[in-house]
Scaffold this motif. Structure first.
Motif, PDB file in Angstrom:
ATOM      1  N   SER A  87       0.828  -1.207   0.000  1.00 13.14           N
ATOM      2  CA  SER A  87       0.000   0.000   0.000  1.00 13.14           C
ATOM      3  C   SER A  87       0.863   1.258   0.000  1.00 13.14           C
ATOM      4  N   CYS A  88       2.096   1.147   0.509  1.00 15.21           N
ATOM      5  CA  CYS A  88       2.989   2.302   0.531  1.00 15.21           C
ATOM      6  C   CYS A  88       3.383   2.706  -0.884  1.00 15.21           C
ATOM      7  N   VAL A  89       3.652   1.707  -1.702  1.00 11.58           N
ATOM      8  CA  VAL A  89       4.050   1.982  -3.090  1.00 11.58           C
ATOM      9  C   VAL A  89       2.888   2.615  -3.841  1.00 11.58           C
ATOM     10  N   ARG A  90       1.693   2.092  -3.545  1.00 15.40           N
ATOM     11  CA  ARG A  90       0.515   2.574  -4.257  1.00 15.40           C
ATOM     12  C   ARG A  90       0.284   4.064  -4.025  1.00 15.40           C
ATOM     13  N   VAL A  91       0.455   4.516  -2.783  1.00 15.79           N
ATOM     14  CA  VAL A  91       0.082   5.902  -2.505  1.00 15.79           C
ATOM     15  C   VAL A  91       1.178   6.916  -2.829  1.00 15.79           C
ATOM     16  N   CYS A  92       2.363   6.446  -3.140  1.00 19.35           N
ATOM     17  CA  CYS A  92       3.472   7.381  -3.351  1.00 19.35           C
ATOM     18  C   CYS A  92       3.186   8.273  -4.556  1.00 19.35           C
ATOM     19  N   PRO A  93       3.209   9.601  -4.367  1.00 18.96           N
ATOM     20  CA  PRO A  93       2.837  10.483  -5.474  1.00 18.96           C
ATOM     21  C   PRO A  93       3.926  10.635  -6.525  1.00 18.96           C
ATOM     22  N   THR A  94       5.160  10.329  -6.190  1.00 15.93           N
ATOM     23  CA  THR A  94       6.230  10.565  -7.167  1.00 15.93           C
ATOM     24  C   THR A  94       6.826   9.276  -7.714  1.00 15.93           C
ATOM     25  N   GLY A  95       6.398   8.151  -7.172  1.00 17.81           N
ATOM     26  CA  GLY A  95       6.984   6.894  -7.619  1.00 17.81           C
ATOM     27  C   GLY A  95       8.322   6.595  -6.972  1.00 17.81           C
ATOM     28  N   ALA A  96       8.662   7.357  -5.899  1.00 14.62           N
ATOM     29  CA  ALA A  96       9.925   7.097  -5.208  1.00 14.62           C
ATOM     30  C   ALA A  96       9.877   5.750  -4.499  1.00 14.62           C
ATOM     31  N   SER A  97       8.718   5.410  -3.952  1.00 10.91           N
ATOM     32  CA  SER A  97       8.540   4.082  -3.364  1.00 10.91           C
ATOM     33  C   SER A  97       8.234   3.119  -4.488  1.00 10.91           C
ATOM     34  N   PHE A  98       9.019   2.059  -4.557  1.00  9.95           N
ATOM     35  CA  PHE A  98       8.787   1.127  -5.653  1.00  9.95           C
ATOM     36  C   PHE A  98       9.096  -0.282  -5.195  1.00  9.95           C
ATOM     37  N   GLN A  99       8.660  -1.217  -5.993  1.00 12.12           N
ATOM     38  CA  GLN A  99       8.926  -2.606  -5.680  1.00 12.12           C
ATOM     39  C   GLN A  99       9.779  -3.200  -6.777  1.00 12.12           C
ATOM     40  N   SER A 131      -1.518  25.103   0.304  1.00 13.10           N
ATOM     41  CA  SER A 131      -0.521  24.419  -0.526  1.00 13.10           C
ATOM     42  C   SER A 131       0.885  24.777  -0.067  1.00 13.10           C
ATOM     43  N   PHE A 132       1.038  26.029   0.325  1.00  9.10           N
ATOM     44  CA  PHE A 132       2.329  26.460   0.836  1.00  9.10           C
ATOM     45  C   PHE A 132       2.693  25.642   2.079  1.00  9.10           C
ATOM     46  N   LEU A 133       1.709  25.473   2.969  1.00  4.60           N
ATOM     47  CA  LEU A 133       1.957  24.682   4.177  1.00  4.60           C
ATOM     48  C   LEU A 133       2.308  23.246   3.814  1.00  4.60           C
ATOM     49  N   LEU A 134       1.588  22.722   2.836  1.00  9.43           N
ATOM     50  CA  LEU A 134       1.793  21.336   2.428  1.00  9.43           C
ATOM     51  C   LEU A 134       3.229  21.154   1.934  1.00  9.43           C
ATOM     52  N   VAL A 135       3.640  22.077   1.088  1.00  5.94           N
ATOM     53  CA  VAL A 135       4.999  21.990   0.556  1.00  5.94           C
ATOM     54  C   VAL A 135       6.007  22.148   1.687  1.00  5.94           C
ATOM     55  N   PHE A 136       5.698  23.052   2.602  1.00  7.44           N
ATOM     56  CA  PHE A 136       6.583  23.307   3.720  1.00  7.44           C
ATOM     57  C   PHE A 136       6.728  22.073   4.604  1.00  7.44           C
ATOM     58  N   ASP A 137       5.696  21.254   4.652  1.00  8.93           N
ATOM     59  CA  ASP A 137       5.715  20.067   5.508  1.00  8.93           C
ATOM     60  C   ASP A 137       6.547  18.938   4.896  1.00  8.93           C
ATOM     61  N   LEU A 138       6.879  19.044   3.642  1.00  8.06           N
ATOM     62  CA  LEU A 138       7.646  17.981   2.993  1.00  8.06           C
ATOM     63  C   LEU A 138       9.052  17.924   3.580  1.00  8.06           C
ATOM     64  N   GLY A 139       9.600  16.704   3.614  1.00  6.61           N
ATOM     65  CA  GLY A 139      10.976  16.551   4.075  1.00  6.61           C
ATOM     66  C   GLY A 139      11.912  17.320   3.156  1.00  6.61           C
ATOM     67  N   LYS A 140      11.662  17.232   1.883  1.00  3.53           N
ATOM     68  CA  LYS A 140      12.498  17.949   0.921  1.00  3.53           C
ATOM     69  C   LYS A 140      11.583  18.829   0.092  1.00  3.53           C
ATOM     70  N   TRP A 141      11.229  20.016   0.613  1.00  2.00           N
ATOM     71  CA  TRP A 141      10.204  20.837  -0.036  1.00  2.00           C
ATOM     72  C   TRP A 141      10.632  21.294  -1.418  1.00  2.00           C
ATOM     73  N   TRP A 142      11.979  21.451  -1.580  1.00  2.00           N
ATOM     74  CA  TRP A 142      12.437  21.941  -2.884  1.00  2.00           C
ATOM     75  C   TRP A 142      12.275  20.902  -3.993  1.00  2.00           C
ATOM     76  N   ARG A 143      11.871  19.703  -3.584  1.00  2.00           N
ATOM     77  CA  ARG A 143      11.643  18.692  -4.611  1.00  2.00           C
ATOM     78  C   ARG A 143      10.166  18.588  -4.986  1.00  2.00           C
ATOM     79  N   PHE A 144       9.328  19.584  -4.524  1.00  2.00           N
ATOM     80  CA  PHE A 144       7.894  19.416  -4.720  1.00  2.00           C
ATOM     81  C   PHE A 144       7.513  19.365  -6.199  1.00  2.00           C
ATOM     82  N   TRP A 145       8.419  19.931  -7.039  1.00  2.00           N
ATOM     83  CA  TRP A 145       8.143  19.901  -8.478  1.00  2.00           C
ATOM     84  C   TRP A 145       8.021  18.476  -8.995  1.00  2.00           C
ATOM     85  N   LYS A 146       8.620  17.541  -8.275  1.00  2.00           N
ATOM     86  CA  LYS A 146       8.552  16.150  -8.734  1.00  2.00           C
ATOM     87  C   LYS A 146       7.111  15.659  -8.787  1.00  2.00           C
ATOM     88  N   LEU A 147       6.250  16.323  -7.980  1.00  2.00           N
ATOM     89  CA  LEU A 147       4.836  15.950  -8.009  1.00  2.00           C
ATOM     90  C   LEU A 147       4.243  16.205  -9.391  1.00  2.00           C
TER      91      LEU A 147
END
Lengths: 184, 722, 322
Positions: free
Chosen positions: A70-82, C60-76
């Motif tokens: 379920s962790c892989v499924r929810v990952c928004p960037t695909g960083a979690s993978f199997q 959204s600003f808060l959400l990005v701020f909460d990320l471990g690596k906020w500067w990578r938010f573009w990866k979304l």
């Protein structure tokens, strides 16, 4: 049964043999540079009863490398993978640290690494496994609680244990298909 | 002495190597077919006395991971939490990095970093002064076991001191003496093949001993051996046992004697064995008559019918039944006799030298480096061992008696104290007395890798190189799976530290003893490796780290020609030598004192991550147990209004500590327990400095009457909520 | 108990995202409802359009701020993973925020637009291009409203789906969470508009308030009729869900859930609004517009919406399978 060329790594645990000595935990920390205060594996201890009728049990646990993670499924960037061999991992360069996977894991197997600022977890020591070695926790265990191996290899010790012994998995109702098998 | 003699005989008897260690031993049930991968430099762990074989993997000059070396059958292809954490000793930012000379008052913590030359000159001057004033016997040389302990000890001997004080009288002296008096040697217990195991207090699943711990857990869980465990505390070992009895402390001997009583009464002994190999069984028959299970029930609190049943089951398991000796500090003043009772119980079921029973140790042959011998010291020992404990090992000495006599200044003054790899302030009961002893010294020198409490009170501190930074002599570990291991250097010392040999040489040069130490570690191990049962011994050791026998051998002493190394040449159930020395020739039970109302017996024990005082402060181990606490039975705690986490004051006649309480069901109501290794005085041990409390502050001075071994469970304390 | 991984920043974000969705929804609804070709409640529509972008932007600003690596938010925004609610949600948020901003622009008067563009320093090289953009988008209002509806609803639902999609937490694991969050979002949005209209100077139009009250009463009732089945359904469900519900039915979150959310955040404002509405219901006159009561009710609804998210974020993380 012929040997399947695709590996499927899994682990069998005989937790009755666990003496709560923490060797697996410290070995993991050394092998994987896990920071202080967080852990890739743990031993769940349960104490009960009243003097002098007492009981205690110790169940080592780490990422279950689920079939349907379920962790892989929810990952928004695909960083979690199997991986093809079943090992669930976090690709550090792609993790943004949203921690959604931590919440989605029914086993609390993931943690946030304050040093790398990304989510971290057990990798079954894939770097060692790929070299033909055992995961550090498996190798170091004094009472040999863990047996690591390839489910698709009918000749493996892991396979033999699962064929000859009764076992359970934790939280099967989550539908994750966990791959840590606890012998009964 | 007996043991050593036995081993020489064994050596002469030609116990040649039948096979050397191979991964075959571990082939069973595991995949071992893959070719060995170079996992690292083979060396030998030093975090506890087990000396497990490890492979050190180094990345960019830094030790990254220590892995178990599967080639050593004794270490059972494992490395425990402590072994894994050894890396943190090397890279500890608060490690001793160069020699230090005290600048302020003792214990004030003012240090002047100096060069090795300055440190050696200073210490040599002080030692020479003491020698001039009090003779060489005015110096005390104490150490705990280690591969380089020999160099420290030799320095003391070459200096002319009779006061070489080693650790056994704080550890296993009573066990060793009791088994030696009975069998002429100290056997091992074949837990890998035993079918019935009784253990009293040894807590093998938390106090790890290789291969016993691994074999026992495998035996209990895989081979369905029955395991009965006695302990006032519900330990991990108790939780894994088939039966656990929270026996009344100090009454183990009553339980054992009652078992012997039942086995004899019901004629369940191994008669043939007793007839052929033992002396004094008939006297035993009479001796144990009064020790009925009912008597034992009253003493131990274990129901008579259970004792009877256990005795029957034990005898029925015959030579695959063992009453495990354990190997830890003595607990009570009758410890030697209690161990004797164990030895006798094992004897009457005939488990001697049988698969699954007690097995005399084998050794791996090893050469010896020949160095210039010195004269024997002229003076007698300050602890007067020959007078006080005639059966004990005079070479190792008796710690508590030494302290008593040094404090008294009799028979002669001792004014300088050299300490190697030991922390007497925490390792010896009654810290207050030890501190007083230190105060009386004109000079104290400490060799250690960290600023221990004892080092903190020293005049000069010599930083030793860590075990991963040095090469040590080859060590032979006798056992059912004997091994010879090499500890070889993995990385160059990262600070200005030296191995003990170099420290000994530095001092020896200035003391005019250089001739006794005119060799290098390489010459030493080369000589040792020459007689190893492998070709190119040294090269083999450097490549593999270990030479071992992978297959046990049973029954070698069960032949008509074999003479036990006892007075009679037989296994001595009845010991004349004990009688001659003024002790009971057969173990006589006397009811131990119990804590008066309102007081508790303080008991000690270990945890798998903290077995020795120095380990509690390693970060990876510390995060598992960040602070020690006082276990107190839940009902007693309720009665005293104490809840878990409350600060309590614990007082004995020796001292007072404050510590957090843990109200728990897992301990007898008449005992309290705390872990070792906390409440350190040295601020350089950051994680444990003033955290929790030190048990050594509370423990009172008490020893086993025969061996002089410190008795650690003879302290009664009272507990008050602060 | 699990240690919470998501904390107040996430609570704030879920709340603010929902708030924008609600405000935009009501504003767009008011634009879409037309009487004789003119928006029915233009004042509500306009104030809503002006307010809508800001909470979500802050969130959204808060959400990005909460990320471990906020500067990578573009990866979304270089990946789209349909399985991951967060991936879908990120895109939804992006588009929705864009629409709200365009919509805001559309609702600006010419004066306001000119003032805005006048602030651009004269030396800015791309100033002429920007000025050329100063077009009246007024005609697009209705189209923007239509376009924005699905995204507003999407964002409203998404804040619930983000939690509801996590199987590992039985407290969340029902589709009712998504509906609850949606209606709560719309209700808090309505409440903000009530509040805005109350504090805004100028004439108060009873019809506007009647509309907003009607809407809010409906939404609160919908919320109520989702919370009740959520609890009943959960109590009849498997053990893990029952254990999770114990967190609010007799656990650490009971007070917050029942007193602060159900009581103060839901039933009390409902009662106030019904009280204000009573004359209409009884057919005996028009709506009261009592400033204090209106503000209290609206404030409580907003507060309730926040508490709801607090309870769900924290209790949800504390729940798990045994």
């Amino acid at each position: 049964m012929a040997k399947n060329p695709v590996k499927r790594y899994a682990m069998v645990l005989d937790s009755r043999k666990c003496i709560d000595c923490k060797a697996c935990i410290v070995a993991c920390k050394a092998e994987n540079d896990v920071p202080l205060g967080v852990f890739r594996n743990r031993i769940n201890a349960e104490h009960g009863g009243a003097y002098p009728r007492l009981r205690a049990s110790f169940d080592p646990e780490q990422c279950h490398h689920c079939d349907n993670p379920s962790c892989v499924r929810v990952c928004p960037t695909g960083a979690s993978f199997q991986r093809e061999d079943g090992i669930v991992q976090v690709r550090e360069a792609d993790c943004i640290g949203c921690k959604y996977c931590m919440i989605a894991c029914p086993f609390d197997a993931r943690f946030f690494n304050e040093e790398t600022k990304v989510v971290d977890k057990c990798t079954f020591c894939s770097h060692r496994v790929d070299r033909g070695e055992l995961p550090a926790c498996v190798e170091t265990c004094p009472s040999k609680v863990r047996t690591f191996g390839d489910l698709n290899d009918s000749g493996s010790a892991l396979h033999a244990l699962l064929e000859s012994r009764r076992y359970r998995v934790l939280k099967p109702q989550t539908g994750n298909g966990p791959q840590l098998y606890y012998l009964l | 002495m007996d043991r050593r003699l036995f081993l020489q005989i064994v050596g002469a008897g030609g116990f040649a190597a039948t096979s050397i260690a191979c991964p075959k031993f571990f082939g069973k049930g595991r995949r071992a077919a893959e070719p060995p991968v170079p996992l690292g430099i083979p060396t030998t762990c030093e975090l506890c006395p087990n000396k497990c074989s490890v492979l050190a993997s180094v990345r960019k000059g830094r030790i990254h991971k220590l892995n178990p070396n599967p080639e050593n059958p004794k270490s059972r292809n494992m490395l425990c939490a402590r072994g894994n954490a050894a890396i943190q000793q090397v890279y500890d930012p608060d490690r001793l990095k160069q020699p230090l000379i005290r600048a302020g008052a003792r214990g004030e913590g003012k240090w002047k970093p100096v060069s090795w030359d300055e440190a050696f000159d200073f210490a040599a001057k002080k030692l020479a002064e003491t020698k001039a004033k009090h003779g060489p016997e005015g110096t005390l040389w104490s150490s705990t076991e280690g591969f380089q302990e020999v160099f420290f000890k030799n320095l003391g001997l070459a200096f002319g001191s009779p006061n070489i004080l080693r650790h056994p009288s704080l550890c296993l002296a009573s066990v060793n003496l009791a088994y030696s008096m009975t069998f002429g040697t100290v056997p091992s217990f074949d837990l890998q093949n035993a079918k019935y195991v009784i253990m009293a207090g040894a807590n093998r699943f938390e106090s790890i001993i290789t291969p016993d711990t691994m074999d026992l857990i495998g035996g209990v869980m895989e081979r369905k051996a029955k395991f009965v465990y006695l302990d006032p505390r519900f330990t991990v070992t108790a939780s894994k046992a088939d039966e656990w009895y929270p026996i009344k402390p100090g009454t183990d001997m009553a339980f054992i004697l009652a078992m012997i009583h039942v086995i004899i009464r019901e004629d369940r002994c191994d008669k043939a064995f007793l007839d052929q190999w033992t002396l004094g069984f008939d006297r035993l028959v009479e001796h144990v008559l009064p020790y009925t299970p009912e008597f034992a029930e009253a003493e131990t609190g274990i129901p008579a019918r259970e004792i009877t049943r256990i005795a029957r089951e034990f005898a029925d398991a015959g030579h695959r039944a063992v009453f495990y000796a354990g190997r830890r500090s003595s607990w009570y003043q009758n410890d030697f006799q209690m161990r004797r009772a164990q030895a006798i119980l094992n004897t009457i079921v005939g488990n001697w030298d049988r698969e699954g029973g007690m097995v005399p140790n084998r050794k791996v042959a090893k050469g010896e480096f020949m160095f210039l011998p010195w004269d024997d010291p002229k003076a007698g020992r300050v602890d007067e061992v020959e007078k006080n404990f005639p059966l004990a090992s005079a070479k190792d000495g008796v710690y508590l008696q030494t302290r008593e006599n040094v404090l008294k200044g009799a028979p002669y003054p001792v004014k300088a104290w050299m300490i190697y790899k030991q922390d007497p302030l925490n390792a010896v009961p009654d810290q207050g007395k030890t501190l007083k002893m230190m105060e009386g010294m004109d000079f104290i020198g400490v060799v250690d890798i960290a600023m221990s409490d004892t080092a903190w009170y020293a005049d000069v501190v010599f930083p030793e190189s860590h075990y991963l930074e040095r090469t040590d002599p080859i060590e032979v570990m006798p056992g059912i799976w004997p091994a010879a291991v090499l500890r070889q250097q993995v990385i160059k010392p990262i600070h200005d530290t030296l191995p003990m040999l170099d420290i000994a040489q530095g001092l020896a040069r200035r003391l005019g003893l250089a001739d006794y130490f005119d060799y290098t570690i390489d010459q030493w191990i080369e000589a040792e490796a020459r007689e190893l049962p492998v070709e190119n011994g040294l090269e083999y050791m450097k490549k593999h780290g270990v030479v071992a026998f992978s297959e046990p051998k049973y029954g070698t002493t069960r032949n008509a020609a074999y003479r036990f190394v006892t007075k009679s040449g037989k296994i001595e159930i009845f010991s004349e030598r004990l009688a001659e020395a003024g002790h009971d020739p057969l173990p006589v039970y006397a009811s131990p004192a119990q804590p008066p109302s309102g007081k508790f017996r303080m008991i000690l024990g270990r945890k798998a991550t903290i077995t020795h005082a120095a380990l509690a402060g390693l970060p990876w181990l510390h995060e598992q147990v960040p602070e020690n606490d006082l276990w107190i039975n839940q009902d007693q705690a309720t009665r005293l209004g104490i809840r878990t986490g409350d600060l309590v004051q614990v007082t004995s006649t020796a001292g007072t500590v404050r510590i957090k309480a843990r109200a728990t069901e897992e301990i007898r109501p008449d005992c309290v327990f705390m872990l070792h290794g906390f409440g350190k005085r040295s601020p350089w041990l950051k994680l444990v400095h003033n955290v929790g409390a030190a048990d050594a502050v509370l423990l009172e001075t008490a020893w086993d009457k025969v061996s002089g071994n410190a008795a650690m469970h003879e302290t009664f304390v009272n507990v008050v909520k602060v | 108990m699990h240690e919470p991984v998501w904390e107040f920043l996430i609570v704030n974000y879920l709340f603010l995202g929902g708030l924008s969705a609600g405000i935009f929804f009501v504003s767009a609804f008011c634009t879409w409802l037309q009487v004789d070709g003119v928006p029915a409640y233009p004042r509500i529509a306009r104030i809503g359009a002006l307010l809508a972008p800001w909470p979500v932007a802050l969130g959204s600003f808060l959400l990005v701020f909460d990320l471990g690596k906020w500067w990578r938010f573009w990866k979304l925004f270089v990946t789209f993973r349909w399985e991951s609610p967060m991936s879908i949600g990120s895109w939804l948020l992006l588009v929705f925020t864009g629409i709200t901003l365009v919509n805001l622009f559309a609702w600006l008067t010419e004066d306001e637009r000119n003032r805005l563009f006048a602030r651009i320093p004269a030396k800015t090289p791309w100033r002429p291009r920007l000025l050329a953009l100063n077009r009246d988008l007024g005609a697009w209002k209705r189209r923007l409203a239509m376009l924005g509806f699905p995204f507003a609803i999407g964002v409203g639902i998404y804040t619930g789906v983000l939690l509801g999609a996590v199987q590992a937490r039985p407290f969340w694991n029902t589709n009712l969470v998504a509906q609850l969050f949606l209606f709560s979002a719309l209700s808090t949005g309505t409440a903000v508009l009530i509040l805005a209209r109350v504090v805004q100077k100028g004439p108060k139009d009873v019809a506007e308030f009647r509309f907003l009250y009607t809407l809010d009463i409906c939404l609160i009732l919908l919320e109520f009729f989702i919370v009740v089945p959520y609890l009943i359904h959960g109590e009849l469900s498997v053990l893990a869900v029952r254990e999770a519900l114990a967190l609010v039915l007799g656990g650490p979150f009971t007070f917050v859930f029942w007193v602060l959310f159900m009581g103060a955040g839901l039933l009390l404002p409902l009662a106030i609004e019904l009280w204000e509405f009573k004359p209409v219901l009884l057919g005996k006159g028009t709506l009261h517009i009592t400033h204090r009561l209106a503000m209290t009710a609206a404030g409580l609804v907003i507060f309730g919406g926040y508490v709801l998210r607090y309870v769900f974020v924290f209790a949800g993380q504390a729940s798990g399978f045994k």
